[in-house]
Design a protein around this motif. Structure first.
Motif, PDB file in Angstrom:
ATOM      1  N   HIS A  72      -6.301  34.545 -22.934  1.00  0.00           N
ATOM      2  CA  HIS A  72      -6.483  35.754 -22.127  1.00  0.00           C
ATOM      3  C   HIS A  72      -7.188  35.383 -20.832  1.00  0.00           C
ATOM      4  O   HIS A  72      -8.323  34.879 -20.849  1.00  0.00           O
ATOM      5  N   LYS A  73      -6.538  35.646 -19.712  1.00  0.00           N
ATOM      6  CA  LYS A  73      -7.087  35.266 -18.412  1.00  0.00           C
ATOM      7  C   LYS A  73      -7.719  36.435 -17.666  1.00  0.00           C
ATOM      8  O   LYS A  73      -8.263  36.254 -16.585  1.00  0.00           O
ATOM      9  N   GLY A  74      -7.642  37.646 -18.242  1.00  0.00           N
ATOM     10  CA  GLY A  74      -8.237  38.810 -17.604  1.00  0.00           C
ATOM     11  C   GLY A  74      -9.692  38.988 -17.988  1.00  0.00           C
ATOM     12  O   GLY A  74     -10.312  38.112 -18.602  1.00  0.00           O
ATOM     13  N   PRO A  75     -10.263  40.136 -17.649  1.00  0.00           N
ATOM     14  CA  PRO A  75     -11.671  40.405 -17.950  1.00  0.00           C
ATOM     15  C   PRO A  75     -11.935  40.482 -19.449  1.00  0.00           C
ATOM     16  O   PRO A  75     -11.107  40.990 -20.210  1.00  0.00           O
ATOM     17  N   ILE A  76     -13.070  39.955 -19.845  1.00  0.00           N
ATOM     18  CA  ILE A  76     -13.457  39.933 -21.254  1.00  0.00           C
ATOM     19  C   ILE A  76     -14.768  40.697 -21.441  1.00  0.00           C
ATOM     20  O   ILE A  76     -15.726  40.518 -20.681  1.00  0.00           O
ATOM     21  N   VAL A  77     -14.786  41.538 -22.452  1.00  0.00           N
ATOM     22  CA  VAL A  77     -15.969  42.329 -22.802  1.00  0.00           C
ATOM     23  C   VAL A  77     -16.443  41.894 -24.182  1.00  0.00           C
ATOM     24  O   VAL A  77     -15.640  41.803 -25.118  1.00  0.00           O
ATOM     25  N   LEU A  78     -17.736  41.620 -24.304  1.00  0.00           N
ATOM     26  CA  LEU A  78     -18.325  41.302 -25.604  1.00  0.00           C
ATOM     27  C   LEU A  78     -18.812  42.596 -26.234  1.00  0.00           C
ATOM     28  O   LEU A  78     -19.747  43.219 -25.737  1.00  0.00           O
ATOM     29  N   ALA A  79     -18.163  43.013 -27.308  1.00  0.00           N
ATOM     30  CA  ALA A  79     -18.569  44.216 -28.027  1.00  0.00           C
ATOM     31  C   ALA A  79     -19.093  43.788 -29.386  1.00  0.00           C
ATOM     32  O   ALA A  79     -18.503  42.924 -30.039  1.00  0.00           O
ATOM     33  N   GLY A  80     -20.205  44.376 -29.809  1.00  0.00           N
ATOM     34  CA  GLY A  80     -20.761  43.936 -31.083  1.00  0.00           C
ATOM     35  C   GLY A  80     -21.537  45.029 -31.788  1.00  0.00           C
ATOM     36  O   GLY A  80     -22.231  45.824 -31.156  1.00  0.00           O
ATOM     37  N   LYS A  81     -21.390  45.053 -33.099  1.00  0.00           N
ATOM     38  CA  LYS A  81     -22.138  45.970 -33.951  1.00  0.00           C
ATOM     39  C   LYS A  81     -23.473  45.337 -34.312  1.00  0.00           C
ATOM     40  O   LYS A  81     -23.509  44.226 -34.847  1.00  0.00           O
ATOM     41  N   SER A  82     -24.576  46.010 -34.011  1.00  0.00           N
ATOM     42  CA  SER A  82     -25.913  45.572 -34.403  1.00  0.00           C
ATOM     43  C   SER A  82     -26.160  44.108 -34.038  1.00  0.00           C
ATOM     44  O   SER A  82     -26.219  43.763 -32.861  1.00  0.00           O
ATOM     45  N   SER A 110     -36.275  44.616 -38.395  1.00  0.00           N
ATOM     46  CA  SER A 110     -36.569  45.255 -39.685  1.00  0.00           C
ATOM     47  C   SER A 110     -37.160  46.650 -39.513  1.00  0.00           C
ATOM     48  O   SER A 110     -37.874  47.143 -40.391  1.00  0.00           O
ATOM     49  N   GLY A 111     -36.881  47.280 -38.379  1.00  0.00           N
ATOM     50  CA  GLY A 111     -37.393  48.617 -38.131  1.00  0.00           C
ATOM     51  C   GLY A 111     -38.851  48.654 -37.701  1.00  0.00           C
ATOM     52  O   GLY A 111     -39.436  49.730 -37.571  1.00  0.00           O
ATOM     53  N   ASP A 112     -39.450  47.490 -37.461  1.00  0.00           N
ATOM     54  CA  ASP A 112     -40.858  47.397 -37.059  1.00  0.00           C
ATOM     55  C   ASP A 112     -40.944  47.544 -35.543  1.00  0.00           C
ATOM     56  O   ASP A 112     -40.488  46.677 -34.806  1.00  0.00           O
ATOM     57  N   VAL A 113     -41.550  48.629 -35.084  1.00  0.00           N
ATOM     58  CA  VAL A 113     -41.612  48.902 -33.637  1.00  0.00           C
ATOM     59  C   VAL A 113     -42.485  47.899 -32.884  1.00  0.00           C
ATOM     60  O   VAL A 113     -42.457  47.853 -31.652  1.00  0.00           O
ATOM     61  N   SER A 114     -43.268  47.112 -33.635  1.00  0.00           N
ATOM     62  CA  SER A 114     -44.099  46.093 -32.982  1.00  0.00           C
ATOM     63  C   SER A 114     -43.326  44.797 -32.751  1.00  0.00           C
ATOM     64  O   SER A 114     -43.840  43.868 -32.123  1.00  0.00           O
ATOM     65  N   LYS A 115     -42.090  44.728 -33.268  1.00  0.00           N
ATOM     66  CA  LYS A 115     -41.275  43.528 -33.126  1.00  0.00           C
ATOM     67  C   LYS A 115     -40.027  43.851 -32.310  1.00  0.00           C
ATOM     68  O   LYS A 115     -38.926  43.976 -32.843  1.00  0.00           O
ATOM     69  N   LEU A 116     -40.216  44.007 -31.013  1.00  0.00           N
ATOM     70  CA  LEU A 116     -39.095  44.367 -30.151  1.00  0.00           C
ATOM     71  C   LEU A 116     -38.271  43.134 -29.778  1.00  0.00           C
ATOM     72  O   LEU A 116     -38.811  42.111 -29.363  1.00  0.00           O
TER      73      LEU A 116
END
Length: 203
Positions: A72-82, A110-116
């Motif tokens: 593919h020589k056109g534009p590439i988008v990186l899409a990702g779940k989580s 792990s849902g810890d707001v102190s670990k951004l």
């Protein structure tokens, strides 16, 4: 750009390989916009449950990107779940791609707001779209807003009202609002289309 221009490299989350029903839904969501190429990380292919360490995840992601570039020589988008979106952001630091789409970015470890997990985001220069549910405990929207204000890359946010980490809305809420999950997913697709069309933040 036309549909044929775009190719989406679709990366899975830690617990949902490319064959997972929700990953298949994301694939169908993107297909009207261009070619979609899903892949799996090495640990999943090897039958392991625990994700590889970040360097190997990045290596596998870059190899999938290189393979896509071969055809593919056109534009590439990186899409990702989580996790796939997070790794895609790391790949975008070292590989030139046209955009990154994070489908439920795991901002809080792990849902810890102190670990951004924000360092990679503020280092990005690639246009980035976040698709985030209001009930996603891994990415409180107020914390994401603070990170977005520090980002140098053009970025946008599509909020999924009532959505969880997979942008799924409970059946009771869908019923109360008189909509379906398909409607919610269509709104996500429209947000992605707008973002790619304008190439700048949609706020």
């Amino acid at each position: 750009m036309t549909k044929r221009d775009f190719a989406f490299l679709l990366a899975p989350g830690a617990g949902a390989p490319s064959a997972h029903p929700r990953m298949q839904a994301f694939r169908r969501m993107l297909e009207p916009l261009g070619t979609v190429v899903p892949f799996d990380y090495a640990y999943a292919i090897e039958g392991k449950k625990s994700p590889d360490r970040l360097p190997r995840l990045i290596e596998t992601h870059r190899a999938a990107l290189a393979a896509l570039r071969e055809r593919h020589k056109g534009p590439i988008v990186l899409a990702g779940k989580s996790m796939g979106g997070r790794v895609g952001c790391h790949v975008a630091l070292v590989e030139p791609v046209d955009a990154v789409i994070c489908l439920g970015y795991p901002l809080c470890g792990s849902g810890d707001v102190s670990k951004l997990r924000d360092e990679v985001l503020v280092s990005l220069a690639t246009p980035t779209l976040f698709v985030q549910g209001t009930k996603d405990r891994l990415c409180p929207l107020d914390l994401l807003d603070g990170v977005r204000q520090r980002m140098k890359a053009a970025n946008a946010l599509h909020v999924v009202e009532g959505g969880d980490h997979s942008s799924l809305v409970s059946k009771s809420e869908l019923k109360a609002r008189g909509v379906s999950q398909e409607h919610v997913d269509e709104e996500i697709r429209k947000a992605i289309a707008r973002f790619l069309a304008v190439g700048k933040p949609v706020r």
